[in-house]
Design a protein around this motif. Structure first.
Motif, mmCIF file in Angstrom:
data_model
loop_
_atom_site.group_PDB
_atom_site.id
_atom_site.type_symbol
_atom_site.label_atom_id
_atom_site.label_comp_id
_atom_site.label_asym_id
_atom_site.label_seq_id
_atom_site.Cartn_x
_atom_site.Cartn_y
_atom_site.Cartn_z
ATOM 1 N N ASP A 128 0.870 -1.175 0.000
ATOM 2 C CA ASP A 128 0.000 0.000 0.000
ATOM 3 C C ASP A 128 0.904 1.221 0.000
ATOM 4 O O ASP A 128 1.595 1.504 0.987
ATOM 5 C CB ASP A 128 -0.914 0.000 1.230
ATOM 6 N N VAL A 129 0.890 1.933 -1.119
ATOM 7 C CA VAL A 129 1.851 3.014 -1.340
ATOM 8 C C VAL A 129 1.147 4.367 -1.252
ATOM 9 O O VAL A 129 0.140 4.589 -1.928
ATOM 10 C CB VAL A 129 2.520 2.856 -2.722
ATOM 11 N N PRO A 130 1.654 5.286 -0.433
ATOM 12 C CA PRO A 130 1.070 6.631 -0.392
ATOM 13 C C PRO A 130 1.363 7.373 -1.697
ATOM 14 O O PRO A 130 2.408 7.170 -2.320
ATOM 15 C CB PRO A 130 1.781 7.292 0.790
ATOM 16 N N TYR A 131 0.437 8.218 -2.101
ATOM 17 C CA TYR A 131 0.636 8.941 -3.355
ATOM 18 C C TYR A 131 -0.119 10.256 -3.328
ATOM 19 O O TYR A 131 -1.032 10.473 -2.525
ATOM 20 C CB TYR A 131 0.161 8.090 -4.536
ATOM 21 N N ASP A 132 0.271 11.142 -4.231
ATOM 22 C CA ASP A 132 -0.506 12.337 -4.518
ATOM 23 C C ASP A 132 -0.591 12.459 -6.039
ATOM 24 O O ASP A 132 -0.191 11.536 -6.767
ATOM 25 C CB ASP A 132 0.101 13.584 -3.862
ATOM 26 N N LEU A 139 7.233 5.153 -11.162
ATOM 27 C CA LEU A 139 8.625 5.048 -10.727
ATOM 28 C C LEU A 139 8.791 5.556 -9.296
ATOM 29 O O LEU A 139 9.514 4.952 -8.491
ATOM 30 C CB LEU A 139 9.526 5.839 -11.682
ATOM 31 N N ASP A 140 8.111 6.640 -8.955
ATOM 32 C CA ASP A 140 8.143 7.136 -7.577
ATOM 33 C C ASP A 140 7.598 6.087 -6.604
ATOM 34 O O ASP A 140 8.134 5.897 -5.505
ATOM 35 C CB ASP A 140 7.318 8.412 -7.446
ATOM 36 N N ALA A 141 6.513 5.428 -7.006
ATOM 37 C CA ALA A 141 5.906 4.409 -6.148
ATOM 38 C C ALA A 141 6.862 3.243 -5.925
ATOM 39 O O ALA A 141 6.993 2.726 -4.801
ATOM 40 C CB ALA A 141 4.600 3.921 -6.758
ATOM 41 N N LEU A 142 7.543 2.820 -6.976
ATOM 42 C CA LEU A 142 8.519 1.740 -6.834
ATOM 43 C C LEU A 142 9.676 2.170 -5.928
ATOM 44 O O LEU A 142 10.160 1.386 -5.100
ATOM 45 C CB LEU A 142 9.053 1.331 -8.212
ATOM 46 N N GLN A 143 10.091 3.415 -6.078
ATOM 47 C CA GLN A 143 11.179 3.908 -5.228
ATOM 48 C C GLN A 143 10.742 3.974 -3.768
ATOM 49 O O GLN A 143 11.540 3.710 -2.859
ATOM 50 C CB GLN A 143 11.635 5.285 -5.713
#
Length: 288
Positions: free
Chosen positions: A27-31, A37-41
């Motif tokens: 479960d990845v935080p996002y905006d 790529l940001d999510a994988l990082q």
């Protein structure tokens, strides 16, 4: 207000094959600005440091961050998580390439195919021009580059009055100028960044893995359309083979996924036409 998260499933493959076929869920935080790529990082930094993937420029220039997202090949750096907030994301390595680890694929086969369509920037006498104008007599001129010198002869290490170096143009075959029309003829194909998305999207590679593929043929057409190049017949010999341009049946998936607006499907149509149109000429060349 709670932080919004998105479900991210990532395919995992270990070098020894032990984890092949498995997926890990995060479960990845996002905006609105978070890319795949940001999510994988984020996963690598905060959840699993062993997650392996490629990236370099984060600007859709290097082409190294290609992955499959929900079955579609994309560049991770320019694909945003916000578009998957409801469905979630399943991230897998690019199709039609051997997986080395997790999302990293072996590019050697692709690059080997690319090397089969070499450019031949052989100057043609009718269009030969120097890369730079020869210096005028008395201003850094050298023997052979003055008033009696042939256009394009050596401009050898001379200095301009302000102390700057004169560009070196070695011999009359040193370069070409091109008209805007000549540049436009190949510029579209020259935008290819070798990201392998078209390679992953092409269904023909499922049944003909030795097919050179869309990017390779688009690169060949880039050289064919370049007014400085004289190798079209050599490349036609490569493309007019069982696994050259002919496996393409014009589905067009390659063009649909290209992040740079290149049209590999058109390149493949053109390559098939050139193979047919030059057949007699190439046969005469082979028998003489």
């Amino acid at each position: 207000m709670s932080e919004q998260t998105v479900r991210l499933e990532v395919a995992r493959t270990s070098p020894d094959g032990a984890a092949t076929g498995g997926r890990d869920v995060f479960d990845v935080p996002y905006d609105d600005r978070t890319s795949v790529l940001d999510a994988l990082q984020w996963v690598k930094d905060h959840a699993d440091p062993t997650l392996t993937f490629r990236w370099s420029c984060k600007m859709a220039v290097c082409g190294s961050c290609g992955v499959m997202v929900n079955g579609r090949p994309v560049l991770g750096c320019e694909t945003f998580v916000r578009g998957y907030r409801t469905s979630g994301l399943v991230v897998e390595p690019l199709a039609h390439a051997e997986v080395l680890r997790d999302l990293v694929v072996d590019t050697d086969t692709f690059l080997g195919k690319l090397a089969t369509v070499q450019p031949w920037l052989v100057p043609d006498g009718a269009t030969r021009l120097p890369l730079v104008d020869p210096p005028s007599a008395g201003v850094g001129a050298t023997a052979g580059a003055g008033a009696g010198g042939e256009v394009g002869e050596d401009v050898d290490g001379s200095r301009t009055p302000d102390g700057g170096d004169v560009l070196r143009a070695v011999g009359p075959a040193s370069g070409h100028r091109q008209t805007p029309g000549e540049l436009a003829a190949f510029k579209g194909f020259a935008e290819c960044i070798d990201c392998m998305l078209c390679y992953a999207a092409c269904p023909q590679l499922d049944v003909a893995p030795d097919f050179l593929g869309p990017a390779v043929v688009a690169t060949a057409r880039r050289w064919d359309e370049d007014s400085r190049d004289a190798g079209e017949l050599d490349r036609a010999d490569v493309l007019d083979t069982e696994f050259g341009a002919w496996p393409c049946i014009q589905i067009g998936a390659c063009t649909q996924v290209c992040p740079k607006g290149v049209d590999p499907a058109r390149a493949l149509r053109d390559a098939q036409r050139v193979a047919t149109d030059t057949w007699d000429e190439r046969e005469r060349r082979r028998t003489t």
